[in-house]
Enzyme design. Structure first.
Site, short mmCIF file in Angstrom:
data_model
loop_
_atom_site.label_atom_id
_atom_site.label_comp_id
_atom_site.label_asym_id
_atom_site.label_seq_id
_atom_site.Cartn_x
_atom_site.Cartn_y
_atom_site.Cartn_z
N ASP A 66 -7.38 -16.82 20.19
CA ASP A 66 -7.15 -18.19 20.64
C ASP A 66 -5.80 -18.68 20.11
O ASP A 66 -4.85 -17.92 20.06
CB ASP A 66 -8.31 -19.09 20.22
CG ASP A 66 -9.64 -18.62 20.80
OD1 ASP A 66 -9.61 -17.95 21.85
OD2 ASP A 66 -10.69 -18.91 20.20
N HIS B 289 -2.37 2.63 1.80
CA HIS B 289 -1.64 2.42 3.04
C HIS B 289 -1.01 1.03 3.04
O HIS B 289 -0.47 0.58 4.05
CB HIS B 289 -2.61 2.58 4.21
CG HIS B 289 -1.96 2.79 5.53
ND1 HIS B 289 -2.16 1.95 6.61
CD2 HIS B 289 -1.10 3.74 5.97
CE1 HIS B 289 -1.47 2.37 7.64
NE2 HIS B 289 -0.82 3.46 7.30
N ASP C 117 9.25 -12.59 -7.65
CA ASP C 117 9.07 -13.75 -8.53
C ASP C 117 7.74 -14.46 -8.32
O ASP C 117 7.59 -15.62 -8.72
CB ASP C 117 10.22 -14.74 -8.40
CG ASP C 117 11.52 -14.21 -9.00
OD1 ASP C 117 11.46 -13.21 -9.74
OD2 ASP C 117 12.59 -14.78 -8.72
N HIS D 297 3.95 0.63 16.42
CA HIS D 297 3.35 0.75 15.09
C HIS D 297 2.79 -0.58 14.59
O HIS D 297 2.32 -0.67 13.46
CB HIS D 297 4.39 1.29 14.11
CG HIS D 297 3.82 1.90 12.87
ND1 HIS D 297 4.00 1.35 11.60
CD2 HIS D 297 3.05 3.01 12.68
CE1 HIS D 297 3.38 2.10 10.70
NE2 HIS D 297 2.80 3.12 11.33
N LYS E 173 1.50 -2.09 2.32
CA LYS E 173 2.92 -2.38 2.20
C LYS E 173 3.03 -3.78 1.63
O LYS E 173 2.74 -4.77 2.31
CB LYS E 173 3.64 -2.32 3.55
CG LYS E 173 3.67 -0.93 4.18
CD LYS E 173 2.51 -0.71 5.09
CE LYS E 173 2.55 0.67 5.72
NZ LYS E 173 1.29 0.97 6.42
#
Length: 481
Positions: free
Chosen positions: A408, A222, A229, A401, A224
């Site tokens: 804090d 899941h 570089d 989503h 991403k």
């Protein structure tokens, strides 16, 4: 009478077969040594389905997975991280003890230490996220690594594919790892230009039967991740799909992402390379000639950042623990945004305890998510949360989503994990924990902005019996969601 005797024998045989089936299934599930509630839920649910239950558990039930840690790669990244340690020593000594303990927890549970960044940028919305990613890919000179749960062959997916083809033709090494289930709409025709240009493409946990003795249908990446570089990295909730781009779809998901520049990107890189090795079997020793480019020497920054990973290959549940620990450390606020809210007992206790001791605890969820049963399960917790003093809000504008937590003014978390059992236990997830105000302040501002498109959930809201019953039933399946 022969017929009654035969009928009685059949009944006895079926009873013995049923008892044996339940016994074998129970032993199989119990030996997984999972949480008792989850174990009992599986046993009771599957016992009601005589033979289909076995098939369901075989394909979707919990499994133990092993995924190789690239020790040499981690050692190299850790060696480079010594500059971070020296640079951040003063900041660490002045940090609240709770944050110091939290950083130690992250390292102990997933093996990734606190690093640093020269810049972190909150990206609100898919359009802004895609623009930033495309810009980084265009600027890459050595390599581009991408890992996604959802990569759709739509407008934005095609545009990114074409850009990757262009960069590969110009000599940039491109590796693309996509989840076989989440990106199931990507076909050979769509991938052909990538293969022709020399882009290396791999599927994570192919769902085809026959590749493994027991398919791992239920365990997905899941994550991403984009790394360019070894210097610029991205992570967060935004997938490669038009559903995240308001320029294409007015009803696009509302989401956020994070751009990181600096040495913390090494740990996003390490996470990607370990997933790549797991999915492809590619020998990491074959990468030695390009390792300097993948883990370049970078100047330490002033922003403490810790990349935290979790998945079914690690029983420590690092991201789950970090969320709970962060909420326990809160002194004046803990603001949580999640599209799927199905908390376990530790997480629910952390939220209600923080509110009861006077912390401003807020929960922002979508009014309607893309999963009716998850939305119903989430609603079943609202009364309990509100009674403890947690302020619950429902985002009304679009599908929410975002996956963030602000504690804090000195701790912010953003990543791929939802606040539910699937993300904490079943999926391979990643999140960035930024210690200090650099992300906490803009993320808090984003939270307050999102509240303008939300409605507060009241303690004594009118609900008919059908909705309340549906929510309660959905909650029974919480350990399985």
């Amino acid at each position: 009478m022969i017929l009654p005797e035969l009928s009685h024998e059949w009944k006895t045989g079926l009873s013995l077969a049923w008892s044996g089936y339940i016994a074998v299934l129970s032993i199989w599930i119990v030996m997984q040594k999972r949480a008792p509630v989850s174990t009992m839920s599986w046993i009771l649910s599957l016992a009601l389905l005589p033979f289909a239950g076995f098939v369901i558990y075989y394909f979707l039930g919990p499994q133990r997975l092993r995924k190789q840690r690239l020790k040499r790669l981690r050692s190299r990244a850790s060696a480079f991280a010594q500059a971070d340690v020296a640079r951040l020593r003063d900041a660490a000594q002045n940090a609240p003890p709770a944050l110091q303990q939290m950083a130690k927890l992250g390292t102990a549970t997933c093996g990734l230490p606190v690093s640093s960044a020269v810049d972190v940028e909150l990206l609100s919305g898919g359009a802004r996220t895609f623009d930033a990613i495309f810009e980084a890919v265009r600027a890459a000179r050595n390599h581009v690594h991408l890992e996604y749960y959802i990569f759709e062959p739509d407008r934005i997916g095609t545009a990114l594919r074409d850009l990757l083809v262009e960069r590969a033709k110009q000599g940039v090494t491109v590796r693309l790892l996509i989840d076989a289930l989440g990106s199931k709409r990507v076909g050979r025709k769509f991938m052909a230009p990538l293969h022709e240009a020399g882009v290396k493409v791999a599927l994570f946990h192919d769902t085809k039967i026959g590749r493994r003795l027991r398919p791992v249908t239920n365990y997905r990446t899941h994550r991403k991740i984009v790394v360019c570089d070894g210097r610029v990295g991205f992570t967060g909730g935004v997938n490669i799909t038009d559903e995240e781009d308001k320029r294409t779809r007015p009803d696009a998901y509302h989401d956020v992402h994070l751009r990181i520049e600096g040495s913390a990107v090494r740990w996003l890189q390490t996470t990607f390379l370990e997933d790549w090795t797991y999915a492809t079997g590619e020998d990491p020793r074959g990468m030695d000639d390009v390792m300097n480019a993948m883990l370049p020497q970078l100047e330490a920054g002033n922003i403490p950042v810790q990349i935290v990973t979790s998945g079914p290959d690690n029983a420590m549940e690092a991201i789950h623990r970090m969320h709970v620990e962060a909420i326990h450390s809160a002194t004046h606020r803990a603001w949580l945004t999640t599209p799927y809210f199905v908390p376990g007992e530790p997480a629910l206790m952390a939220l209600t305890s923080a509110a009861l001791r006077g912390v401003d605890v807020r929960l922002l969820v979508p009014r309607r998510s893309d999963s009716a049963i998850v939305s119903a399960a989430a609603r079943s917790y609202f009364d309990e949360l509100i009674a403890a003093g947690v302020k619950v809000w429902e985002y009304k504008a679009r599908m929410l989503h975002s996956k963030t937590l602000v504690v804090d003014d000195h701790c912010a978390m953003i990543g791929t994990a939802n606040f539910d059992n699937r993300s904490f236990r079943l999926n391979f997830e990643v999140c960035a924990v930024v210690y200090g105000p650099e992300l906490a302040r803009p993320l808090a501002a984003q939270f307050e902005t999102d509240l303008h498109s939300s409605g507060a959930v009241r303690a004594h809201r009118p609900q008919n019996f059908r909705i309340r019953l549906g929510d309660a039933i959905a909650r029974l399946f919480s350990p399985l969601l």
